[in-house]
Design a protein around this motif. Structure first.
Motif, PDB file in Angstrom:
ATOM      1  N   ARG A 209      22.970 -12.658  -7.860  1.00  0.00           N
ATOM      2  CA  ARG A 209      21.540 -12.539  -7.532  1.00  0.00           C
ATOM      3  C   ARG A 209      21.307 -11.325  -6.621  1.00  0.00           C
ATOM      4  O   ARG A 209      20.412 -10.516  -6.834  1.00  0.00           O
ATOM      5  CB  ARG A 209      21.092 -13.842  -6.849  1.00  0.00           C
ATOM      6  N   LYS A 210      22.193 -11.189  -5.615  1.00  0.00           N
ATOM      7  CA  LYS A 210      22.029 -10.055  -4.687  1.00  0.00           C
ATOM      8  C   LYS A 210      22.355  -8.725  -5.380  1.00  0.00           C
ATOM      9  O   LYS A 210      21.796  -7.691  -5.040  1.00  0.00           O
ATOM     10  CB  LYS A 210      22.928 -10.249  -3.462  1.00  0.00           C
ATOM     11  N   ILE A 211      23.282  -8.766  -6.338  1.00  0.00           N
ATOM     12  CA  ILE A 211      23.619  -7.540  -7.083  1.00  0.00           C
ATOM     13  C   ILE A 211      22.413  -7.094  -7.910  1.00  0.00           C
ATOM     14  O   ILE A 211      22.080  -5.909  -7.955  1.00  0.00           O
ATOM     15  CB  ILE A 211      24.873  -7.746  -7.974  1.00  0.00           C
ATOM     16  N   VAL A 212      21.750  -8.044  -8.542  1.00  0.00           N
ATOM     17  CA  VAL A 212      20.569  -7.713  -9.350  1.00  0.00           C
ATOM     18  C   VAL A 212      19.500  -7.103  -8.431  1.00  0.00           C
ATOM     19  O   VAL A 212      18.854  -6.103  -8.782  1.00  0.00           O
ATOM     20  CB  VAL A 212      20.046  -8.968 -10.102  1.00  0.00           C
ATOM     21  N   ALA A 213      19.339  -7.657  -7.247  1.00  0.00           N
ATOM     22  CA  ALA A 213      18.353  -7.112  -6.295  1.00  0.00           C
ATOM     23  C   ALA A 213      18.735  -5.675  -5.910  1.00  0.00           C
ATOM     24  O   ALA A 213      17.879  -4.790  -5.818  1.00  0.00           O
ATOM     25  CB  ALA A 213      18.289  -8.007  -5.058  1.00  0.00           C
ATOM     26  N   LEU A 214      20.040  -5.437  -5.727  1.00  0.00           N
ATOM     27  CA  LEU A 214      20.509  -4.078  -5.385  1.00  0.00           C
ATOM     28  C   LEU A 214      20.224  -3.111  -6.541  1.00  0.00           C
ATOM     29  O   LEU A 214      19.817  -1.965  -6.327  1.00  0.00           O
ATOM     30  CB  LEU A 214      22.016  -4.129  -5.076  1.00  0.00           C
ATOM     31  N   LYS A 215      20.446  -3.604  -7.766  1.00  0.00           N
ATOM     32  CA  LYS A 215      20.174  -2.766  -8.951  1.00  0.00           C
ATOM     33  C   LYS A 215      18.689  -2.403  -9.033  1.00  0.00           C
ATOM     34  O   LYS A 215      18.330  -1.310  -9.455  1.00  0.00           O
ATOM     35  CB  LYS A 215      20.578  -3.520 -10.239  1.00  0.00           C
ATOM     36  N   THR A 216      17.862  -3.313  -8.637  1.00  0.00           N
ATOM     37  CA  THR A 216      16.419  -3.054  -8.679  1.00  0.00           C
ATOM     38  C   THR A 216      16.071  -1.934  -7.690  1.00  0.00           C
ATOM     39  O   THR A 216      15.236  -1.076  -7.975  1.00  0.00           O
ATOM     40  CB  THR A 216      15.638  -4.350  -8.310  1.00  0.00           C
ATOM     41  N   ARG A 217      16.759  -1.937  -6.549  1.00  0.00           N
ATOM     42  CA  ARG A 217      16.490  -0.876  -5.557  1.00  0.00           C
ATOM     43  C   ARG A 217      17.119   0.456  -5.956  1.00  0.00           C
ATOM     44  O   ARG A 217      16.759   1.497  -5.453  1.00  0.00           O
ATOM     45  CB  ARG A 217      17.025  -1.313  -4.177  1.00  0.00           C
ATOM     46  N   HIS A 218      18.141   0.387  -6.848  1.00  0.00           N
ATOM     47  CA  HIS A 218      18.826   1.614  -7.319  1.00  0.00           C
ATOM     48  C   HIS A 218      18.805   1.614  -8.847  1.00  0.00           C
ATOM     49  O   HIS A 218      19.838   1.384  -9.493  1.00  0.00           O
ATOM     50  CB  HIS A 218      20.277   1.635  -6.813  1.00  0.00           C
ATOM     51  N   PRO A 219      17.649   1.877  -9.444  1.00  0.00           N
ATOM     52  CA  PRO A 219      17.522   1.712 -10.905  1.00  0.00           C
ATOM     53  C   PRO A 219      18.465   2.608 -11.713  1.00  0.00           C
ATOM     54  O   PRO A 219      18.790   2.282 -12.854  1.00  0.00           O
ATOM     55  CB  PRO A 219      16.048   2.049 -11.175  1.00  0.00           C
ATOM     56  N   GLY A 220      18.926   3.715 -11.131  1.00  0.00           N
ATOM     57  CA  GLY A 220      19.818   4.601 -11.890  1.00  0.00           C
ATOM     58  C   GLY A 220      21.287   4.200 -11.778  1.00  0.00           C
ATOM     59  O   GLY A 220      22.147   4.756 -12.471  1.00  0.00           O
ATOM     60  N   ALA A 221      21.596   3.229 -10.926  1.00  0.00           N
ATOM     61  CA  ALA A 221      23.009   2.882 -10.684  1.00  0.00           C
ATOM     62  C   ALA A 221      23.551   1.973 -11.781  1.00  0.00           C
ATOM     63  O   ALA A 221      22.895   1.025 -12.202  1.00  0.00           O
ATOM     64  CB  ALA A 221      23.138   2.192  -9.327  1.00  0.00           C
ATOM     65  N   LYS A 222      24.778   2.265 -12.243  1.00  0.00           N
ATOM     66  CA  LYS A 222      25.422   1.405 -13.239  1.00  0.00           C
ATOM     67  C   LYS A 222      26.342   0.415 -12.523  1.00  0.00           C
ATOM     68  O   LYS A 222      27.120   0.831 -11.652  1.00  0.00           O
ATOM     69  CB  LYS A 222      26.245   2.242 -14.217  1.00  0.00           C
ATOM     70  N   LEU A 223      26.245  -0.844 -12.914  1.00  0.00           N
ATOM     71  CA  LEU A 223      27.161  -1.851 -12.356  1.00  0.00           C
ATOM     72  C   LEU A 223      28.448  -1.830 -13.169  1.00  0.00           C
ATOM     73  O   LEU A 223      28.419  -1.992 -14.399  1.00  0.00           O
ATOM     74  CB  LEU A 223      26.529  -3.247 -12.420  1.00  0.00           C
ATOM     75  N   PHE A 239      29.681  -1.863 -17.556  1.00  0.00           N
ATOM     76  CA  PHE A 239      31.064  -1.625 -17.981  1.00  0.00           C
ATOM     77  C   PHE A 239      31.983  -2.614 -17.260  1.00  0.00           C
ATOM     78  O   PHE A 239      31.827  -2.856 -16.057  1.00  0.00           O
ATOM     79  CB  PHE A 239      31.477  -0.177 -17.653  1.00  0.00           C
ATOM     80  N   VAL A 240      32.952  -3.180 -18.012  1.00  0.00           N
ATOM     81  CA  VAL A 240      33.947  -4.112 -17.441  1.00  0.00           C
ATOM     82  C   VAL A 240      35.328  -3.547 -17.728  1.00  0.00           C
ATOM     83  O   VAL A 240      35.611  -3.147 -18.866  1.00  0.00           O
ATOM     84  CB  VAL A 240      33.809  -5.519 -18.078  1.00  0.00           C
ATOM     85  N   GLY A 241      36.185  -3.486 -16.729  1.00  0.00           N
ATOM     86  CA  GLY A 241      37.538  -2.980 -16.981  1.00  0.00           C
ATOM     87  C   GLY A 241      38.452  -3.138 -15.780  1.00  0.00           C
ATOM     88  O   GLY A 241      38.013  -3.490 -14.674  1.00  0.00           O
ATOM     89  N   SER A 242      39.740  -2.857 -16.009  1.00  0.00           N
ATOM     90  CA  SER A 242      40.743  -2.901 -14.936  1.00  0.00           C
ATOM     91  C   SER A 242      40.431  -1.803 -13.922  1.00  0.00           C
ATOM     92  O   SER A 242      39.559  -0.956 -14.153  1.00  0.00           O
ATOM     93  CB  SER A 242      42.125  -2.644 -15.532  1.00  0.00           C
ATOM     94  N   THR A 243      41.149  -1.787 -12.825  1.00  0.00           N
ATOM     95  CA  THR A 243      40.886  -0.774 -11.791  1.00  0.00           C
ATOM     96  C   THR A 243      41.002   0.643 -12.354  1.00  0.00           C
ATOM     97  O   THR A 243      40.156   1.480 -12.083  1.00  0.00           O
ATOM     98  CB  THR A 243      41.845  -0.960 -10.595  1.00  0.00           C
ATOM     99  N   SER A 244      42.030   0.903 -13.172  1.00  0.00           N
ATOM    100  CA  SER A 244      42.189   2.249 -13.746  1.00  0.00           C
ATOM    101  C   SER A 244      41.023   2.597 -14.652  1.00  0.00           C
ATOM    102  O   SER A 244      40.549   3.728 -14.662  1.00  0.00           O
ATOM    103  CB  SER A 244      43.453   2.336 -14.599  1.00  0.00           C
ATOM    104  N   LYS A 245      40.582   1.600 -15.424  1.00  0.00           N
ATOM    105  CA  LYS A 245      39.476   1.880 -16.357  1.00  0.00           C
ATOM    106  C   LYS A 245      38.164   2.092 -15.605  1.00  0.00           C
ATOM    107  O   LYS A 245      37.335   2.908 -16.011  1.00  0.00           O
ATOM    108  CB  LYS A 245      39.378   0.770 -17.398  1.00  0.00           C
ATOM    109  N   LEU A 246      37.976   1.385 -14.503  1.00  0.00           N
ATOM    110  CA  LEU A 246      36.763   1.595 -13.683  1.00  0.00           C
ATOM    111  C   LEU A 246      36.780   3.008 -13.100  1.00  0.00           C
ATOM    112  O   LEU A 246      35.763   3.704 -13.075  1.00  0.00           O
ATOM    113  CB  LEU A 246      36.678   0.557 -12.558  1.00  0.00           C
ATOM    114  N   LEU A 247      37.964   3.423 -12.655  1.00  0.00           N
ATOM    115  CA  LEU A 247      38.113   4.773 -12.093  1.00  0.00           C
ATOM    116  C   LEU A 247      37.771   5.830 -13.148  1.00  0.00           C
ATOM    117  O   LEU A 247      36.985   6.749 -12.891  1.00  0.00           O
ATOM    118  CB  LEU A 247      39.556   4.950 -11.589  1.00  0.00           C
ATOM    119  N   GLU A 248      38.344   5.662 -14.322  1.00  0.00           N
ATOM    120  CA  GLU A 248      38.095   6.608 -15.410  1.00  0.00           C
ATOM    121  C   GLU A 248      36.599   6.657 -15.760  1.00  0.00           C
ATOM    122  O   GLU A 248      36.030   7.717 -16.008  1.00  0.00           O
ATOM    123  CB  GLU A 248      38.889   6.103 -16.614  1.00  0.00           C
TER     124      GLU A 248
END
Ligand code: 13P
Ligand code: SF4
Length: 344
Positions: A209-223, A239-248
């Motif tokens: 819920r708080k993440i969605v609120a943060l996304k609303t304040r930062h509309p260009g940010a990708k979770l 995007f969902v992935g392992s730490t390496s995939k998130l980094l990439e």
């Protein structure tokens, strides 16, 4: 979800840990730790492997920084080194020892555990297996060697989907111990699986819920999120992935802003490799996880953070604490690990 039983004999003896005698534990005053570590690495012919969730100063002195899969491969391929100093948690160092038995494997703090590994003790899994002998058991690498030894496959968050897809349709699957990763895999692959009721105390603290609120304040940010997160968080992720995939993803995706739902240690490498990007930390819930040892106000893994530069220095100096595994157990845990590593 399965009911995890809690009894019955483990067919394998538990791993032997050599205790680190505290009388040898003092770091000499005034020492330049970084210089001393570099020197000791040379003297010991050691390679220093670090997970992305380690403190930034440890990542900076490591020979290699990576996710669970990459670190296992590096340990297996560390042919010329005599010592592997593993800056991560116990199950990772154990996997390194299984894959590189001729090396001395040291873990700066032997108490660096993992809530997932703890959730699936070998005795409970052996009991479940006795009652359900017809299941193929897939274990997330976040398990002890004794638990791995009871499984058919190991996977990491990088290759879990590939492992599940490699298992013939007619086989019934039990996935241990991460119920969130298991649930994510069921949705991704459409494969029915029984799930063990374990979770990561760090990734469970994110509040959707708080993440969605943060996304609303930062509309260009990708979770972007690690699959150890709860489904309520993953369903909002771009995007969902392992730490390496998130980094990439942060390096290659054109977006300028990201909300990074995983342990905050990864931000260190993200800031180095993608310096222009804005990285936001998702809000967490304090809740009951704080009582289980998770940080009450942040996404920091208390186990990973047990390792410090001082302990790395002492471990290299004393070649302690070491990971020791009996040969019968090592070979039994190696089988599903090698099966994973041989998947193309
Ligand atoms: P990966 O290294 O596979 O991304 O897993 C993260 C983790 O929780 C390690 O403990
Ligand atoms: Fe275990 Fe979670 Fe810490 Fe990784 S971040 S070591 S899964 S408790």
């Amino acid at each position: 979800m399965v009911n995890a039983p809690s009894l019955v004999t483990n067919p394998f003896s538990p791993p032997l840990a050599v205790p680190h005698d505290p009388k040898f534990c003092a770091v000499p005053p005034g020492i330049d730790l970084l210089e001393a570590i570099v020197q000791l690495k040379k003297e010991r012919n050691a390679i220093l492997l670090a997970h992305y969730y380690q403190e930034g100063d440890i990542q900076d002195i490591a020979d290699f920084v990576g996710d669970s899969l990459e670190l296992s491969r590096r340990a297996r391929d560390a042919k010329d080194a005599s010592v592997i100093c593993f800056c991560g948690v116990h199950f990772m160092a154990e996997s390194a020892k299984c894959l590189a038995p001729d090396k001395i494997v040291i873990l700066p703090d032997l108490e660096a555990g993992c809530s997932l590994a703890e959730a699936c003790p070998p005795e409970a899994l052996a009991e479940w297996k006795r009652r359900h002998p017809d299941y193929t058991i897939v274990a997330y690498i976040n398990t002890s060697a004794a638990t791995k030894a009871l499984c058919d496959w190991i996977c990491t968050s990088s290759n879990a989907e590939k492992v599940i897809r490699a298992i013939p349709e007619n086989e019934k699957i039990l996935f241990v111990p991460d119920r969130h990763l298991g649930d994510y895999l069921i949705k991704k692959t459409g494969r029915k699986m029984e799930l063990w009721p374990g979770s990561c105390i760090v990734h469970e603290t994110f509040n959707a819920r708080k993440i969605v609120a943060l996304k609303t304040r930062h509309p260009g940010a990708k979770l972007i999120a690690h699959p150890e997160c709860d489904a309520s968080v993953l369903e909002h992720a771009e995007f969902v992935g392992s730490t390496s995939k998130l980094l990439e993803f942060v390096i290659t995706d054109p977006a300028a802003e990201f909300i990074v739902a995983t342990e905050r240690g990864i931000l260190h490498e993200m800031r180095k490799r993608a310096p222009g990007k804005i990285l936001l930390e998702p809000p967490v819930d304090t809740g009951p996880d704080a009582a289980k040892g998770a940080c009450a106000s942040c996404n920091e893994c208390p186990h990973m953070r047990r390792n410090t530069l001082e302990k790395v220095y002492l471990a290299l100096r004393d070649l302690q604490p070491r990971i020791e595994i009996g040969e019968e157990l090592r070979l039994a845990a190696l089988r599903p690990l090698e099966r994973m590593l041989s998947l193309k």
